[in-house]
Scaffold this active site. Structure first.
Site, mmCIF file in Angstrom:
data_model
loop_
_atom_site.group_PDB
_atom_site.id
_atom_site.type_symbol
_atom_site.label_atom_id
_atom_site.label_comp_id
_atom_site.label_asym_id
_atom_site.label_seq_id
_atom_site.Cartn_x
_atom_site.Cartn_y
_atom_site.Cartn_z
ATOM 1 N N SER A 50 0.776 -1.247 0.000
ATOM 2 C CA SER A 50 0.000 0.000 0.000
ATOM 3 C C SER A 50 0.804 1.294 0.000
ATOM 4 O O SER A 50 0.268 2.349 -0.311
ATOM 5 C CB SER A 50 -0.962 0.004 1.187
ATOM 6 O OG SER A 50 -0.269 -0.260 2.394
ATOM 7 N N THR A 51 2.077 1.232 0.367
ATOM 8 C CA THR A 51 2.880 2.461 0.415
ATOM 9 C C THR A 51 4.323 2.146 0.006
ATOM 10 O O THR A 51 4.712 0.980 -0.070
ATOM 11 C CB THR A 51 2.928 3.074 1.845
ATOM 12 O OG1 THR A 51 3.526 2.122 2.735
ATOM 13 C CG2 THR A 51 1.557 3.451 2.367
ATOM 14 N N TYR A 53 7.971 1.245 -1.041
ATOM 15 C CA TYR A 53 8.562 0.302 -1.988
ATOM 16 C C TYR A 53 7.605 -0.825 -2.380
ATOM 17 O O TYR A 53 7.677 -1.341 -3.486
ATOM 18 C CB TYR A 53 9.862 -0.264 -1.421
ATOM 19 C CG TYR A 53 11.034 0.685 -1.542
ATOM 20 C CD1 TYR A 53 11.339 1.271 -2.764
ATOM 21 C CD2 TYR A 53 11.851 0.979 -0.457
ATOM 22 C CE1 TYR A 53 12.424 2.134 -2.902
ATOM 23 C CE2 TYR A 53 12.943 1.840 -0.585
ATOM 24 C CZ TYR A 53 13.219 2.417 -1.806
ATOM 25 O OH TYR A 53 14.287 3.268 -1.952
ATOM 26 N N PHE A 74 -2.421 -3.523 5.482
ATOM 27 C CA PHE A 74 -3.199 -3.308 6.703
ATOM 28 C C PHE A 74 -3.487 -1.815 6.782
ATOM 29 O O PHE A 74 -2.640 -1.040 7.206
ATOM 30 C CB PHE A 74 -2.398 -3.788 7.919
ATOM 31 C CG PHE A 74 -3.193 -3.826 9.191
ATOM 32 C CD1 PHE A 74 -4.222 -4.738 9.352
ATOM 33 C CD2 PHE A 74 -2.918 -2.949 10.231
ATOM 34 C CE1 PHE A 74 -4.962 -4.782 10.528
ATOM 35 C CE2 PHE A 74 -3.652 -2.986 11.408
ATOM 36 C CZ PHE A 74 -4.676 -3.907 11.558
ATOM 37 N N LEU A 139 7.014 -5.647 4.140
ATOM 38 C CA LEU A 139 6.256 -5.214 5.325
ATOM 39 C C LEU A 139 7.099 -4.304 6.211
ATOM 40 O O LEU A 139 8.273 -4.565 6.434
ATOM 41 C CB LEU A 139 5.837 -6.424 6.169
ATOM 42 C CG LEU A 139 4.702 -7.301 5.653
ATOM 43 C CD1 LEU A 139 4.337 -8.329 6.710
ATOM 44 C CD2 LEU A 139 3.474 -6.500 5.274
ATOM 45 N N ALA A 140 6.471 -3.252 6.724
ATOM 46 C CA ALA A 140 7.112 -2.415 7.757
ATOM 47 C C ALA A 140 6.091 -2.288 8.878
ATOM 48 O O ALA A 140 5.079 -1.618 8.725
ATOM 49 C CB ALA A 140 7.460 -1.049 7.188
ATOM 50 N N TYR A 235 21.231 2.056 11.943
ATOM 51 C CA TYR A 235 20.668 1.124 10.960
ATOM 52 C C TYR A 235 21.446 -0.182 10.950
ATOM 53 O O TYR A 235 21.060 -1.166 11.569
ATOM 54 C CB TYR A 235 20.662 1.766 9.562
ATOM 55 C CG TYR A 235 19.277 1.884 9.006
ATOM 56 C CD1 TYR A 235 18.592 0.754 8.576
ATOM 57 C CD2 TYR A 235 18.618 3.099 8.913
ATOM 58 C CE1 TYR A 235 17.309 0.834 8.076
ATOM 59 C CE2 TYR A 235 17.332 3.197 8.411
ATOM 60 C CZ TYR A 235 16.687 2.060 7.996
ATOM 61 O OH TYR A 235 15.418 2.131 7.505
#
Length: 396
Positions: A50-51, A53, A74, A139-140, A235
């Site tokens: 949905s957003t 990448y 989601f 997924l994030a 990171y």
């Protein structure tokens, strides 16, 4: 209603449906302008569609390759009184464009970590798609519920081994302060790996293989960011880095578990971009403001859609993919060029509150951040009365 941005810290709590639709349309048009991708996929599953990448991957698969796409996400729909999430509006716009172009496309809204989502996706694939030849895992999420035990794991953004102090930009007040992040405990590292590592990617691939819905030679890819010296402590050498190392482990495990089907699994290393996920990470807004300044000056700046078009043409569907020694696709090579990194480091040392707007591209960062939620997009009338309740057919 008239919709104006409501920003709190690194989150914008509302979204503009027409702005989101314009963003999606621009990404589609960019992809179409690149021409059709040779030997691209035909049936694509995007987990996290949905957003950022994930959305860009789906756009390239559909509009660059002509593939059927099943997207999982989601997100919250709008109501008469409240806007939906940007991701919901993005998918609605994608769906409308796909239908107009005669492309098969279906959408599932729910918890991708659950067994239910996997079995529902498999039902759709069996009934309507044919065997899957590309699985994108993007997924994030801050939390994950273990589908078997029910235990909820939470991720943290902390350095590993020792505390880390660096300058940080408060994007609300434009104050630059020293921020210290305490080192993560072993438990926090383990939980972050559970949420952001490769376990669920493996579970998806195992479930799809078991249901016999993967094509011979199917490819699967998951995304990561490695960064360089400035971002390394928060990171690469941090909890998020440990989780991303687990993606490397999972890629090897997936390829070896499904070798009889000749399945290839790779992690793709992409450049730093403004996403809802990256804006929450300390240091990143300031790093991105410096990075954009340098990359725009030398003509190498890219967003999600440019990155994903190159991932498909130069790595996934290339006879000579750009791989590193850990078998990862690399599309971050422009960001990590010595020239760009030297420029960013020089700026990093010079940036103060007084010269922030002058020597960095914080304005560009801000524009991209608001753009994620459909605000500040060219050609959109923000004084217009719009309906926040946008229709989107979902797999029940």
């Amino acid at each position: 209603m008239i919709i104006k941005p409501k920003v709190r810290g690194f989150i914008c709590t509302n979204a503009h449906p027409k702005g989101c639709a314009a963003n999606v349309q621009a990404q589609i048009e960019y992809t179409q302008a690149q021409g059709k991708i040779e030997n691209g996929p035909k049936n694509v599953l995007v987990v996290g569609a949905s957003t950022g990448y994930g959305l860009a991957s789906r756009i390239v698969a559909a509009f660059g390759c002509g593939a059927k796409t099943l997207g999982l996400f989601f997100e919250k729909p709008g109501t008469e009184r409240k806007t939906g999430t940007a991701g919901f509006y993005n998918v609605a716009a994608f769906q409308q464009a796909a239908e107009k172009a005669g492309l098969w496309s279906k959408n599932m809204n729910g918890d991708a970590f659950s067994h239910e989502a996997k079995s529902k996706a498999i039902d759709v694939i069996k009934a309507e798609m044919g065997k899957i030849d590309l699985v994108v895992y993007s997924l994030a999420s801050p939390r994950r519920q273990d589908p078997d035990s029910g235990e909820v794991y939470s991720s943290v953004l902390k350095p590993v081994g020792q505390a880390y102090t660096s300058k940080n930009l408060n994007t609300d007040t434009l104050k630059i302060t020293e921020t210290t992040l305490d080192a993560a405990s072993d438990e926090e590292i383990a939980q972050t790996i559970k949420v952001m590592g490769g376990e669920d990617w493996e579970l998806w691939m195992n479930a799809l293989a078991e249901a016999d819905v993967l094509a011979e030679g199917c490819k699967t890819v998951a995304y990561t960011y490695l960064g360089e010296k400035i971002t390394w402590p928060i990171y690469g050498k941090a909890t998020i880095g440990k989780a991303k190392e687990d993606l490397d482990r999972a890629a090897t495990a997936i390829a070896s578990a499904h070798s009889e089907k000749n399945i290839s699994a790779n992690v793709a290393v992409l450049k730093a971009v403004v996403t809802q996920a990256s804006s929450a990470i300390p240091i990143m807004p300031l790093y991105l403001s410096a990075l954009f300044k340098v990359m725009k000056a030398n003509g190498t700046q890219e967003g999600c859609i440019e990155q994903l078009n190159r991932l498909f043409t130069e790595c996934l569907y290339s006879d000579s993919p750009r791989l590193d020694d850990a078998n990862r696709f690399r599309v971050d090579e422009k960001e990590l060029s010595p020239e760009v990194q030297a420029g960013v480091e020089a700026l990093w040392g010079e940036i103060t509150e007084e010269n922030l707007l002058e020597i960095s591209d914080f304005k560009g960062y801000q524009q991209e951040f608001l753009g994620l939620f459909g605000f500040g997009v060219d050609g959109v009338d923000y004084e217009e009365d719009v309906d926040p309740n946008v229709a989107l057919a979902l797999v029940e």
